[in-house]
Design a protein around this motif. Structure first.
Motif, mmCIF file in Angstrom:
data_model
loop_
_atom_site.group_PDB
_atom_site.id
_atom_site.type_symbol
_atom_site.label_atom_id
_atom_site.label_comp_id
_atom_site.label_asym_id
_atom_site.label_seq_id
_atom_site.Cartn_x
_atom_site.Cartn_y
_atom_site.Cartn_z
ATOM 1 N N GLN A 187 -9.987 -21.553 4.887
ATOM 2 C CA GLN A 187 -11.023 -22.361 5.544
ATOM 3 C C GLN A 187 -12.100 -20.909 5.789
ATOM 4 O OE1 GLN A 187 -11.733 -25.564 5.896
ATOM 5 N NE2 GLN A 187 -9.742 -25.756 4.960
ATOM 6 N N SER A 188 -11.839 -19.745 5.801
ATOM 7 C CA SER A 188 -12.537 -18.914 6.099
ATOM 8 C C SER A 188 -11.985 -17.338 5.593
ATOM 9 C CB SER A 188 -12.699 -18.720 7.764
ATOM 10 O OG SER A 188 -11.347 -18.287 8.184
ATOM 11 N N PHE A 189 -12.934 -16.272 5.526
ATOM 12 C CA PHE A 189 -12.310 -15.215 5.039
ATOM 13 C C PHE A 189 -11.151 -14.660 5.961
ATOM 14 C CE2 PHE A 189 -16.164 -14.828 2.369
ATOM 15 C CZ PHE A 189 -15.458 -14.518 1.171
ATOM 16 N N GLN A 190 -11.162 -14.745 7.328
ATOM 17 C CA GLN A 190 -10.198 -14.415 8.223
ATOM 18 C C GLN A 190 -9.025 -14.878 7.998
ATOM 19 O OE1 GLN A 190 -11.330 -15.251 12.342
ATOM 20 N NE2 GLN A 190 -9.532 -14.495 13.038
ATOM 21 N N SER A 228 -9.660 -1.006 5.268
ATOM 22 C CA SER A 228 -8.628 -0.296 6.156
ATOM 23 C C SER A 228 -7.094 -0.585 5.385
ATOM 24 C CB SER A 228 -8.636 -0.602 7.356
ATOM 25 O OG SER A 228 -8.109 -1.971 7.526
ATOM 26 N N LYS A 229 -7.134 -1.720 4.639
ATOM 27 C CA LYS A 229 -5.776 -2.034 4.141
ATOM 28 C C LYS A 229 -5.524 -1.512 2.765
ATOM 29 C CE LYS A 229 -2.684 -5.915 2.818
ATOM 30 N NZ LYS A 229 -1.914 -5.448 3.308
ATOM 31 N N THR A 230 -6.628 -1.392 1.920
ATOM 32 C CA THR A 230 -6.345 -1.295 0.534
ATOM 33 C C THR A 230 -7.189 0.045 -0.154
ATOM 34 O OG1 THR A 230 -8.258 -2.535 -0.231
ATOM 35 C CG2 THR A 230 -6.167 -3.806 -0.259
ATOM 36 N N GLY A 231 -8.064 0.386 0.754
ATOM 37 C CA GLY A 231 -9.135 1.537 0.319
ATOM 38 C C GLY A 231 -10.252 1.133 -0.503
ATOM 39 N N ILE A 232 -10.225 -0.152 -0.543
ATOM 40 C CA ILE A 232 -11.415 -0.729 -1.645
ATOM 41 C C ILE A 232 -12.588 -1.099 -0.622
ATOM 42 C CG2 ILE A 232 -11.830 -2.513 -3.137
ATOM 43 C CD1 ILE A 232 -8.980 -2.780 -3.824
ATOM 44 N N ASP A 233 -13.887 -0.748 -1.064
ATOM 45 C CA ASP A 233 -14.882 -0.861 -0.236
ATOM 46 C C ASP A 233 -15.876 -1.952 -0.981
ATOM 47 O OD1 ASP A 233 -17.167 -1.037 1.366
ATOM 48 O OD2 ASP A 233 -17.590 1.315 1.281
ATOM 49 N N LEU A 234 -15.485 -3.088 -0.542
ATOM 50 C CA LEU A 234 -16.213 -4.438 -1.207
ATOM 51 C C LEU A 234 -17.866 -4.355 -0.604
ATOM 52 C CD1 LEU A 234 -13.577 -7.260 -0.547
ATOM 53 C CD2 LEU A 234 -14.155 -6.220 -2.532
ATOM 54 N N GLU A 255 -18.334 -9.922 6.683
ATOM 55 C CA GLU A 255 -18.353 -8.592 6.929
ATOM 56 C C GLU A 255 -17.200 -7.940 7.536
ATOM 57 O OE1 GLU A 255 -21.880 -7.838 9.336
ATOM 58 O OE2 GLU A 255 -23.184 -8.666 7.858
ATOM 59 N N ASN A 256 -16.404 -8.636 8.363
ATOM 60 C CA ASN A 256 -14.993 -8.439 8.861
ATOM 61 C C ASN A 256 -13.897 -8.047 7.841
ATOM 62 O OD1 ASN A 256 -15.820 -8.259 11.809
ATOM 63 N ND2 ASN A 256 -15.286 -10.545 11.964
ATOM 64 N N PHE A 257 -14.277 -9.140 7.127
ATOM 65 C CA PHE A 257 -13.099 -9.062 5.703
ATOM 66 C C PHE A 257 -13.315 -7.892 5.025
ATOM 67 C CE2 PHE A 257 -12.220 -10.335 1.102
ATOM 68 C CZ PHE A 257 -10.735 -10.617 1.514
ATOM 69 N N MET A 311 -20.712 -17.386 8.617
ATOM 70 C CA MET A 311 -20.085 -16.773 7.024
ATOM 71 C C MET A 311 -20.175 -15.416 7.040
ATOM 72 S SD MET A 311 -18.515 -17.736 4.428
ATOM 73 C CE MET A 311 -18.118 -17.952 2.943
ATOM 74 N N ASN A 312 -21.491 -14.899 7.379
ATOM 75 C CA ASN A 312 -21.903 -13.445 7.222
ATOM 76 C C ASN A 312 -20.953 -12.421 7.674
ATOM 77 O OD1 ASN A 312 -23.493 -12.818 5.171
ATOM 78 N ND2 ASN A 312 -25.308 -12.297 6.241
ATOM 79 N N GLN A 313 -20.924 -12.732 9.285
ATOM 80 C CA GLN A 313 -19.974 -11.925 9.972
ATOM 81 C C GLN A 313 -18.312 -12.076 9.679
ATOM 82 O OE1 GLN A 313 -21.143 -10.177 12.694
ATOM 83 N NE2 GLN A 313 -18.983 -9.270 12.740
#
Length: 257
Positions: A42-45, A14-20, A6-8, A1-3
């Motif tokens: 099912q996933s952030f991906q 890169s898509k929105t400029g928002i740094d979560l 982090e990928n999300f 889940m963490n990885q």
């Protein structure tokens, strides 16, 4: 889940400029997980792949991320301190005021400031910049139509003077609307203006990491004119204001030294 998360974060930046990564991870992850599960992912991906193609879903994601919980005169005693103590001093020292509502959400906050300033000067002399990350919230702010619960804390005199009751909603009048300019802005990544006499940033910083708060306090300090004031929310005391060139003027009001 963490990885996966982090990928999300990387893809969204890169898509929105928002740094979560600048938001508190446990809170943000919980909020976004409930959103993507509700949508059947099912996933952030998987979630990102749809966000990348679906503008409506992207806007819903931004809305969930930015938490637009607001009302007119929220924590009314603090607005009274602004009216009775902070503004009289600022107006004594400055002929006109440069004012910025820096996380304006659906508009209740900047319109509240405008109504308070109207007790000191004509509406034609009031100009407030109001910014937010969420375009949907900004659109609602520009419309200026509110449910009655948003007006619960408002003095009756302001409700009668500046709103028209239209069935179950209240419409703010055009004279107040004209005093506020709404613009989209990312507080963490976009540059700030300078020379502000009053910056309001309430109930936003609680969602950020300590590192992100530090960056924002530095940016707010640079954006204020000497003697200018940063007004924060009721859970957002700055514990070491001197580090940012501030001193406490009143509870939740920080004056630039």
């Amino acid at each position: 889940m963490n990885q996966d998360y982090e990928n999300f974060i990387r893809l969204m930046k890169s898509k929105t400029g928002i740094d979560l990564s600048m938001y508190k991870e446990a809170q943000m992850k919980r909020r976004l997980t409930s959103l993507f599960q509700k949508k059947g992912f099912q996933s952030f991906q998987e979630f990102f792949q749809s966000l990348d193609k679906d503008q409506a879903l992207l806007e819903e994601f931004l809305d969930r991320m930015t938490i637009n919980v607001t009302e007119f005169y929220r924590n009314r005693s603090r607005w009274e301190a602004l009216e009775n103590k902070i503004l009289p001093r600022l107006l004594k020292e400055n002929q006109s005021l440069k004012v910025w509502s820096s996380a304006s959400s659906t508009g209740e906050e900047p319109y509240t400031i405008s109504m308070i300033l109207s007790r000191f000067m004509p509406l034609s002399q009031i100009s407030i910049l109001a910014t937010d990350l969420d375009e949907g919230a900004l659109e609602r702010a520009r419309l200026g139509i509110y449910a009655e619960r948003s007006l619960a804390e408002m003095p009756t005199v302001d409700k009668n003077k500046y709103f028209v009751n239209d069935g179950s909603v209240y419409k703010i009048n055009d004279d107040i609307k004209k005093t506020v300019q709404f613009k989209k802005q990312n507080l963490l990544s976009d540059p700030f203006g300078t020379g502000y006499h009053l910056i309001i940033c309430r109930n936003v910083l609680i969602y950020f990491t300590e590192e992100a708060k530090d960056i924002l306090y530095q940016k707010f300090s640079k954006a204020l004119a000497p003697g200018g004031v940063l007004f924060v929310g009721s859970t957002e005391q700055i514990f070491n204001p001197q580090q940012y060139g501030f001193e406490v003027e009143d509870t939740f009001f920080y004056k630039k030294i």
